[in-house]
Scaffold this motif. Sequence first.
Motif, PDB file in Angstrom:
ATOM      1  N   UNK A 233      -3.361  65.482  -6.345  1.00 11.60           N
ATOM      2  CA  UNK A 233      -3.591  64.166  -6.959  1.00 11.60           C
ATOM      3  C   UNK A 233      -3.921  64.323  -8.439  1.00 11.60           C
ATOM      4  N   UNK A 234      -4.764  65.304  -8.753  1.00 11.97           N
ATOM      5  CA  UNK A 234      -5.170  65.499 -10.157  1.00 11.97           C
ATOM      6  C   UNK A 234      -3.978  65.959 -11.004  1.00 11.97           C
ATOM      7  N   UNK A 235      -3.143  66.838 -10.439  1.00  9.39           N
ATOM      8  CA  UNK A 235      -2.042  67.377 -11.246  1.00  9.39           C
ATOM      9  C   UNK A 235      -0.796  66.498 -11.219  1.00  9.39           C
ATOM     10  N   UNK A 236      -0.846  65.394 -10.474  1.00  7.29           N
ATOM     11  CA  UNK A 236       0.271  64.455 -10.495  1.00  7.29           C
ATOM     12  C   UNK A 236       1.379  64.746  -9.502  1.00  7.29           C
ATOM     13  N   UNK A 237       1.140  65.682  -8.557  1.00  5.78           N
ATOM     14  CA  UNK A 237       2.152  65.956  -7.524  1.00  5.78           C
ATOM     15  C   UNK A 237       2.197  64.795  -6.517  1.00  5.78           C
ATOM     16  N   UNK A 238       1.026  64.202  -6.239  1.00  4.34           N
ATOM     17  CA  UNK A 238       0.931  63.019  -5.372  1.00  4.34           C
ATOM     18  C   UNK A 238       0.325  61.886  -6.177  1.00  4.34           C
ATOM     19  N   UNK A 239       0.649  60.663  -5.788  1.00  2.00           N
ATOM     20  CA  UNK A 239       0.012  59.480  -6.387  1.00  2.00           C
ATOM     21  C   UNK A 239      -1.142  59.039  -5.492  1.00  2.00           C
ATOM     22  N   UNK A 240      -2.292  58.701  -6.073  1.00  2.85           N
ATOM     23  CA  UNK A 240      -3.385  58.192  -5.235  1.00  2.85           C
ATOM     24  C   UNK A 240      -3.096  56.765  -4.767  1.00  2.85           C
ATOM     25  N   UNK A 241      -3.696  56.373  -3.648  1.00  5.29           N
ATOM     26  CA  UNK A 241      -3.601  54.975  -3.204  1.00  5.29           C
ATOM     27  C   UNK A 241      -4.497  54.110  -4.081  1.00  5.29           C
TER      28      UNK A 241
ATOM     29  N   UNK B 141       0.825  64.847 -17.438  1.00  8.36           N
ATOM     30  CA  UNK B 141      -0.537  65.361 -17.262  1.00  8.36           C
ATOM     31  C   UNK B 141      -0.616  66.782 -17.822  1.00  8.36           C
ATOM     32  N   UNK B 142       0.408  67.576 -17.554  1.00  9.11           N
ATOM     33  CA  UNK B 142       0.433  68.960 -18.077  1.00  9.11           C
ATOM     34  C   UNK B 142       0.367  68.943 -19.603  1.00  9.11           C
ATOM     35  N   UNK B 143       1.093  68.006 -20.220  1.00 14.04           N
ATOM     36  CA  UNK B 143       1.097  67.950 -21.691  1.00 14.04           C
ATOM     37  C   UNK B 143      -0.242  67.522 -22.268  1.00 14.04           C
ATOM     38  N   UNK B 144      -1.048  66.848 -21.447  1.00 19.03           N
ATOM     39  CA  UNK B 144      -2.396  66.492 -21.910  1.00 19.03           C
ATOM     40  C   UNK B 144      -3.350  67.679 -21.857  1.00 19.03           C
ATOM     41  N   UNK B 145      -2.881  68.807 -21.289  1.00 19.69           N
ATOM     42  CA  UNK B 145      -3.720  70.013 -21.304  1.00 19.69           C
ATOM     43  C   UNK B 145      -4.243  70.449 -19.952  1.00 19.69           C
ATOM     44  N   UNK B 146      -3.542  70.052 -18.886  1.00 20.72           N
ATOM     45  CA  UNK B 146      -3.960  70.491 -17.554  1.00 20.72           C
ATOM     46  C   UNK B 146      -2.950  71.502 -17.018  1.00 20.72           C
ATOM     47  N   UNK B 147      -3.450  72.622 -16.481  1.00 21.62           N
ATOM     48  CA  UNK B 147      -2.565  73.636 -15.907  1.00 21.62           C
ATOM     49  C   UNK B 147      -3.006  73.939 -14.486  1.00 21.62           C
TER      50      UNK B 147
END
Length: 253
Positions: free
Chosen positions: A65-73, A92-98
């Motif tokens: 959910x945090x990395x954007x693989x799934x969408x939260x309800x 999300x990755x471009x915002x600095x999350x790995x």
Amino acid sequence: MTAGAAQSRDMAARASGQPILAIRGLKRRFGGIVAANDVNLEVRRGEIVGLIGPNGSGKSTLFNLVSGMFKPDSGQILFNGTDIAGMKAHRIARLGLARTFQIPALFENMTVTENLLAAAAEGQWDGAHERAEVAMQLLTLEAVRDNRAIDLSGGQQKLLEFGRIIMRRALLILLDEVTAGVHPNIRKIILDAIVKLRDEGATFFLIEHDMELVRSVCDRIIVMDAGQVITTGTFDEIARDSQVMQAYLGRRA
Ligand SMILES: Nc1ncnc2c1ncn2[C@@H]1O[C@H](COP(=O)(O)OP(=O)(O)OP(=O)(O)O)[C@@H](O)[C@H]1O
Ligand SMILES: [Mg+2]
């Protein structure tokens, strides 16, 4: 947002003492299973936070959910001040999350050096060649620098995946059981690299079943059970918590 803009936003956020990750009321259901059931938690800048819990408690779902693989309800995921809930993974990755994956995500036909440089191109390019040298030294990959990723051992592939994260210069790094099944020597290299990167300003949120590892590197631990956060504390605090023990023994309070 560009990497430079993300960086200046990060400087402003640091000054305000805002957490790098704040999750509020996060929910995600799969059919009859509520994999995230009103999750609330925070990760502060510069922390190494461990996420533990029994199998199926929702740890990987939370990372997805945090990395954007799934969408939260429903719910909010504030990353460095931006609500990223439902945003696409690449943004999300471009915002600095790995994040790492259970099976390392590498360019199989590219060499070790090329894989590292490609990661810098996805994140921050400045000083890429010098940084690739430092990463190879840190991760003992110098001898195989010209080998294709597909020809590396499983342990070397894990090291290279970690090297790609170093090259990205991410603000927040999610590790899902990164040392599972690797040789103790490689585990030690990864642990030392985590601590070194944290000392240089990175923040880590890691799923781990190995309690010795959790005890040795994590500043704080978040415990999940049945899609919910049941407690948070230092290793010693959670080891004394009977609810945690019940979660691990599979009993209900
Ligand atoms: N894509 C999916 N489709 C359907 N159900 C899913 C999906 N992903 C996860 N689940 C379910 O959500 C629950 C939580 O799974 P999750 O993988 O997040 O657990 P976990 O805490 O990571 O477990 P483990 O320690 O075994 O890796 C499980 O019941 C799982 O079957
Ligand atoms: Mg999992």
